[in-house]
Design an enzyme around this catalytic site. Sequence first.
Site, mmCIF file in Angstrom:
data_model
loop_
_atom_site.group_PDB
_atom_site.id
_atom_site.type_symbol
_atom_site.label_atom_id
_atom_site.label_comp_id
_atom_site.label_asym_id
_atom_site.label_seq_id
_atom_site.Cartn_x
_atom_site.Cartn_y
_atom_site.Cartn_z
ATOM 1 N N HIS A 136 36.452 -12.545 -42.133
ATOM 2 C CA HIS A 136 36.362 -11.759 -40.904
ATOM 3 C C HIS A 136 36.089 -10.296 -41.232
ATOM 4 O O HIS A 136 36.747 -9.718 -42.104
ATOM 5 C CB HIS A 136 37.664 -11.853 -40.109
ATOM 6 C CG HIS A 136 37.915 -13.206 -39.536
ATOM 7 N ND1 HIS A 136 39.179 -13.654 -39.186
ATOM 8 C CD2 HIS A 136 37.064 -14.231 -39.246
ATOM 9 C CE1 HIS A 136 39.092 -14.884 -38.706
ATOM 10 N NE2 HIS A 136 37.824 -15.253 -38.733
ATOM 11 N N HIS A 138 35.814 -27.420 -36.531
ATOM 12 C CA HIS A 138 36.197 -26.005 -36.613
ATOM 13 C C HIS A 138 37.705 -25.826 -36.443
ATOM 14 O O HIS A 138 38.258 -24.787 -36.840
ATOM 15 C CB HIS A 138 35.449 -25.191 -35.559
ATOM 16 C CG HIS A 138 35.261 -23.757 -35.936
ATOM 17 N ND1 HIS A 138 34.426 -23.344 -36.967
ATOM 18 C CD2 HIS A 138 35.810 -22.609 -35.442
ATOM 19 C CE1 HIS A 138 34.476 -22.032 -37.075
ATOM 20 N NE2 HIS A 138 35.307 -21.559 -36.174
ATOM 21 N N ARG A 183 33.873 -23.110 -42.649
ATOM 22 C CA ARG A 183 33.139 -23.610 -41.495
ATOM 23 C C ARG A 183 32.427 -24.900 -41.917
ATOM 24 O O ARG A 183 32.269 -25.175 -43.113
ATOM 25 C CB ARG A 183 32.110 -22.587 -41.013
ATOM 26 C CG ARG A 183 32.707 -21.257 -40.561
ATOM 27 C CD ARG A 183 31.597 -20.292 -40.153
ATOM 28 N NE ARG A 183 32.131 -19.007 -39.662
ATOM 29 C CZ ARG A 183 32.393 -17.960 -40.438
ATOM 30 N NH1 ARG A 183 32.170 -18.036 -41.739
ATOM 31 N NH2 ARG A 183 32.869 -16.842 -39.919
ATOM 32 N N TYR A 228 45.030 -15.523 -34.237
ATOM 33 C CA TYR A 228 45.854 -16.644 -34.708
ATOM 34 C C TYR A 228 47.346 -16.358 -34.597
ATOM 35 O O TYR A 228 48.156 -17.281 -34.631
ATOM 36 C CB TYR A 228 45.487 -16.998 -36.157
ATOM 37 C CG TYR A 228 44.062 -17.459 -36.291
ATOM 38 C CD1 TYR A 228 43.655 -18.681 -35.771
ATOM 39 C CD2 TYR A 228 43.104 -16.669 -36.925
ATOM 40 C CE1 TYR A 228 42.335 -19.104 -35.872
ATOM 41 C CE2 TYR A 228 41.789 -17.079 -37.031
ATOM 42 C CZ TYR A 228 41.411 -18.301 -36.499
ATOM 43 O OH TYR A 228 40.112 -18.718 -36.591
ATOM 44 N N LYS A 241 27.899 -17.262 -43.300
ATOM 45 C CA LYS A 241 26.785 -16.976 -42.401
ATOM 46 C C LYS A 241 26.551 -15.477 -42.322
ATOM 47 O O LYS A 241 27.470 -14.670 -42.499
ATOM 48 C CB LYS A 241 27.073 -17.550 -41.005
ATOM 49 C CG LYS A 241 28.205 -16.889 -40.243
ATOM 50 C CD LYS A 241 28.310 -17.492 -38.852
ATOM 51 C CE LYS A 241 29.357 -16.765 -38.025
ATOM 52 N NZ LYS A 241 29.458 -17.305 -36.655
ATOM 53 N N ARG A 284 39.510 -25.099 -39.639
ATOM 54 C CA ARG A 284 39.471 -23.686 -40.045
ATOM 55 C C ARG A 284 40.548 -22.897 -39.309
ATOM 56 O O ARG A 284 41.245 -22.066 -39.914
ATOM 57 C CB ARG A 284 38.076 -23.123 -39.757
ATOM 58 C CG ARG A 284 37.902 -21.632 -40.025
ATOM 59 C CD ARG A 284 36.430 -21.264 -39.881
ATOM 60 N NE ARG A 284 36.214 -19.830 -39.695
ATOM 61 C CZ ARG A 284 36.112 -18.940 -40.687
ATOM 62 N NH1 ARG A 284 36.235 -19.347 -41.936
ATOM 63 N NH2 ARG A 284 35.898 -17.663 -40.436
#
Length: 314
Positions: free
Chosen positions: A287, A261, A131, A296, A155, A264
């Site tokens: 994730h 982003h 990110r 994706y 994060k 990514r």
Amino acid sequence: MDQVRQVLRYHHYSYRTEQTYCDWIIRFVKFHSNQKHPKDMGKTEIEAFLSHLATNRKVATSTQRQALNALVFLYKQVLDKTIGNDIAPVKAKKRRRPPVVMTKTEVRQVLNQMKGTHLLMAKVMYGGGLRLMECLRLRVMDLDFAKSQVYVRGKGGKDRFTTLSPSIYDDLETQLLRVKKLHETDLDAGYGDVYLPEALARKYRNASKEYRWQYVFPAKKLSKDPRSETFRRHHVLESGLQKALKIAVGRTGITKRVGTHTLRHCFATHLLEDGVNIRVVQELMGHVDVKTTEIYTHVMQKDIQAVNSPLETL
């Protein structure tokens, strides 16, 4: 609001979260025309504000949830007031859109239009699926050239390892030499201090001046920390890379809505197209649930190309 900030810092919330929560609380008070103090309001006023965001402001589900979290924090942690767990505002519509992904050729075209530090940052992000803020917050010690890995401070405290492309080793080593020289200059001038989380700063009192803790992409100038008011060298602003990428995309003529982003998204999609196991991609992306990674699979180029348009069979 000073009390809100004190409690946020007591619970070790990041500065960005502090800014966001304070902004939502101020907007909540202003929505009710500043006629009441938050302690004199409650569930009804919260539902009215959140419903306003959904019906009039048309915000996304995640935005409405963020506002709710800020207000729940205000009442539970700051005002010590029970508001119940059955808050039921008009919910924002949940829109699920597939991520925008560039092809490998398009990524190459964009990178060819960039240069300097911004190019290196973009390569680090695309090469490891980072990110934007994860890239900016990289420390010297996070780069492991021997294992071709990057330690990412994710994060929500979800740290992970991801890939570091050998093709950018030379550029990164040159960048680290600049960082070391800049750090030595700061030390000679009586500075050289870098931000560390409070627990680490207390445990390792001299760590903030060590080279290994310095940012890989430091700012050009010293700045005053908004909390401690100490002058130190922070990492570069995110706006610099965002602007550089926008200009590069414009030069290529690509009409897709591309942002930082997107790099990514491209990382994950291209790995899946190359046959990498989805569980491995999940780990590299950080994730929690594989369902997040599965999105994706809907934009993989191979899947789309394998399907013929029904128009061809008429």
